[in-house]
Design an enzyme around this catalytic site. Structure first.
Site, short mmCIF file in Angstrom:
data_model
loop_
_atom_site.label_atom_id
_atom_site.label_comp_id
_atom_site.label_asym_id
_atom_site.label_seq_id
_atom_site.Cartn_x
_atom_site.Cartn_y
_atom_site.Cartn_z
N HIS A 186 2.68 14.19 2.36
CA HIS A 186 3.83 14.67 3.13
C HIS A 186 4.50 13.53 3.92
O HIS A 186 5.11 13.78 4.97
CB HIS A 186 3.43 15.79 4.09
CG HIS A 186 2.77 16.95 3.44
ND1 HIS A 186 3.45 18.03 2.93
CD2 HIS A 186 1.45 17.18 3.17
CE1 HIS A 186 2.60 18.90 2.41
NE2 HIS A 186 1.37 18.40 2.53
N SER A 313 17.46 -11.19 -4.00
CA SER A 313 18.84 -11.48 -3.64
C SER A 313 19.18 -10.89 -2.28
O SER A 313 19.16 -9.68 -2.09
CB SER A 313 19.78 -10.90 -4.71
OG SER A 313 21.12 -11.05 -4.32
N LYS A 319 14.68 -10.97 4.49
CA LYS A 319 14.94 -9.67 3.85
C LYS A 319 14.91 -9.86 2.34
O LYS A 319 15.72 -10.58 1.78
CB LYS A 319 16.30 -9.15 4.29
CG LYS A 319 16.66 -7.76 3.76
CD LYS A 319 18.00 -7.32 4.37
CE LYS A 319 18.33 -5.88 4.03
NZ LYS A 319 18.75 -5.73 2.63
N GLU A 326 14.57 -1.08 -8.09
CA GLU A 326 15.81 -0.31 -8.14
C GLU A 326 16.40 -0.29 -9.55
O GLU A 326 16.91 0.74 -10.00
CB GLU A 326 16.82 -0.93 -7.16
CG GLU A 326 16.39 -0.81 -5.70
CD GLU A 326 17.16 -1.74 -4.77
OE1 GLU A 326 16.91 -1.68 -3.55
OE2 GLU A 326 17.99 -2.53 -5.26
#
Length: 393
Positions: A186, A313, A319, A326
């Site tokens: 959950h 990228s 980051k 994806e």
């Protein structure tokens, strides 16, 4: 552009003089200006295999004279060698059984065979697209058989890349076996697990998906070649029906066999839905895995930050976007969308024939290529370099 005049039952039509196709191909180009999605090149290759197998079988049975059979077989070899590329211009959007593509191949083979015999293109009184290149055949048995050969070729590649994914996940199971982290249900903390156990679970699901793909591919070995128009075998000798599958099996290395009920195999295309469904199930498993990895790699400071991705990228220092996860997701979404088109096409057969096979072929091949390439990219560019953030875990 220079033209020659070809004739068919509808009259005369101009055909580019340097091309090997004939009247029916040219009419298809004029009548079906709908889209640019080409008949997959693999179908050209497999059709040449089928036509050669048919010509040689008819030669052995004495139905086709050796000079004609050998000329057609030699033309098939030219197709297989890529010498006749540029002579197969048709898009997917055509008569639903694929008749225009079958005739495109027949016309090209006959005109090339005529050239081999020193005759001008268009002398169909000597070598006929219908009577010789298409002897003992129909689009309705050749087209679905060629689809099955192509799907087996592409399906084997998907199976191998799924095995690569499974093996890499098993390797990660071992590497991460001592990385203790929180298991979640959950989306909430549950009880501890190891990161290795999670990777092992993914590997198990991928293994199951690979077995599902293999089972669906095994159903493609049953073919209707020799069933001709509606599965009754009209215009095909019984010996031809028995022999042609053996000839195809010998040339492809796949254990093709003639269906016991050719009418069933001509009118029903559920084996194609089976392959598509197997790919969809694999896609669902991969989407779940990719999303788990995206979540575990979220952060680095304000997310879960349990996994470290290789540099990707981004213009923001620190980051690293999970771009390969994806991409895998997007490829899987496309497979699921293609499955709907295939499902609608499979259920829309009427009486003795399903006339939606070109769009089935297009979407099946697209799914196989998309899924195979996306998995390979995911393994190479994400999974192999995946690391655990031990302290955060």
């Amino acid at each position: 552009m220079e033209y020659r005049i070809e004739k068919d039952s509808m009259g005369e039509i101009k055909v580019p003089a340097d091309k090997l196709w004939g009247a029916q191909t040219e009419r298809s180009l004029e009548n079906f200006r709908i889209g640019t999605e080409k008949i997959p090149p693999e179908m050209v290759t497999v059709f040449a295999y089928l036509k050669k197998a048919a010509a040689l079988t008819n030669k052995e049975l004495g139905e086709l004279t050796p000079d004609l059979a050998d000329a057609i077989a030699a033309a098939c070899d030219d197709v297989l060698a890529g010498k006749l590329d540029g002579n197969f211009p048709l898009a997917v959007w055509m008569t639903g059984s694929g008749t225009q593509f079958n005739m495109n191949m027949n016309e090209v083979l006959c005109n090339r065979a005529l050239e081999i015999l020193g005759q001008p293109k268009g002398r169909y009184d000597l070598i006929s697209p219908n009577n010789h290149a298409n002897m003992a055949q129909s689009t309705n048995d050749v087209f679905p058989t060629s689809m099955k050969v192509c799907l087996l070729m592409k399906g084997r590649k998907l199976s191998r890349v799924l095995q690569e994914l499974e093996l890499e996940l098993l390797a990660k199971e071992d590497v991460f076996k001592d990385v203790l982290k929180m298991g979640r249900t959950h989306l909430q903390d549950a009880v501890p697990v190891t990161l290795g156990q999670e990777m092992g679970a993914y590997a198990s699901a991928v293994h199951r998906g690979r077995e599902r793909i293999e089972r669906s591919l095994s159903g493609l070995h049953l073919i209707n070649l020799g069933g001709t128009a509606v599965g009754t075998g009209l215009n095909a000798e019984p010996d031809y029906i028995r022999s042609v599958a053996e000839e195809l099996a010998a040339r492809t290395g796949e254990p093709f066999r003639t269906a016991s009920n050719l009418m069933d195999m001509t009118s029903n295309t559920d084996s194609f839905a089976d392959v598509s469904s197997a790919m969809k199930c694999v896609a669902l498993v991969l989407i779940k895995m990719a999303n788990d990895i995206r979540l575990m790699a979220s952060g680095p400071r304000c997310g879960l930050n349990e996994l470290k991705l290789q540099p990707g990228s981004s213009i923001m220092p620190g980051k690293i976007n999970p771009v390969m996860a994806e991409v895998l997701n997007q490829a899987c979404y496309q497979v699921i969308g293609n499955d709907l088109a295939i499902t609608l096409a499979v259920e829309n057969g009427q009486f003795e024939l399903n006339v939606m096979e070109p769009v089935m072929a297009y979407n099946l091949f697209r799914s196989l290529e998309c899924l195979t390439n996306a998995i390979r990219a995911f393994v190479t560019h994400l999974l192999k370099g995946l690391e655990a953030n031990d302290s955060q875990c």
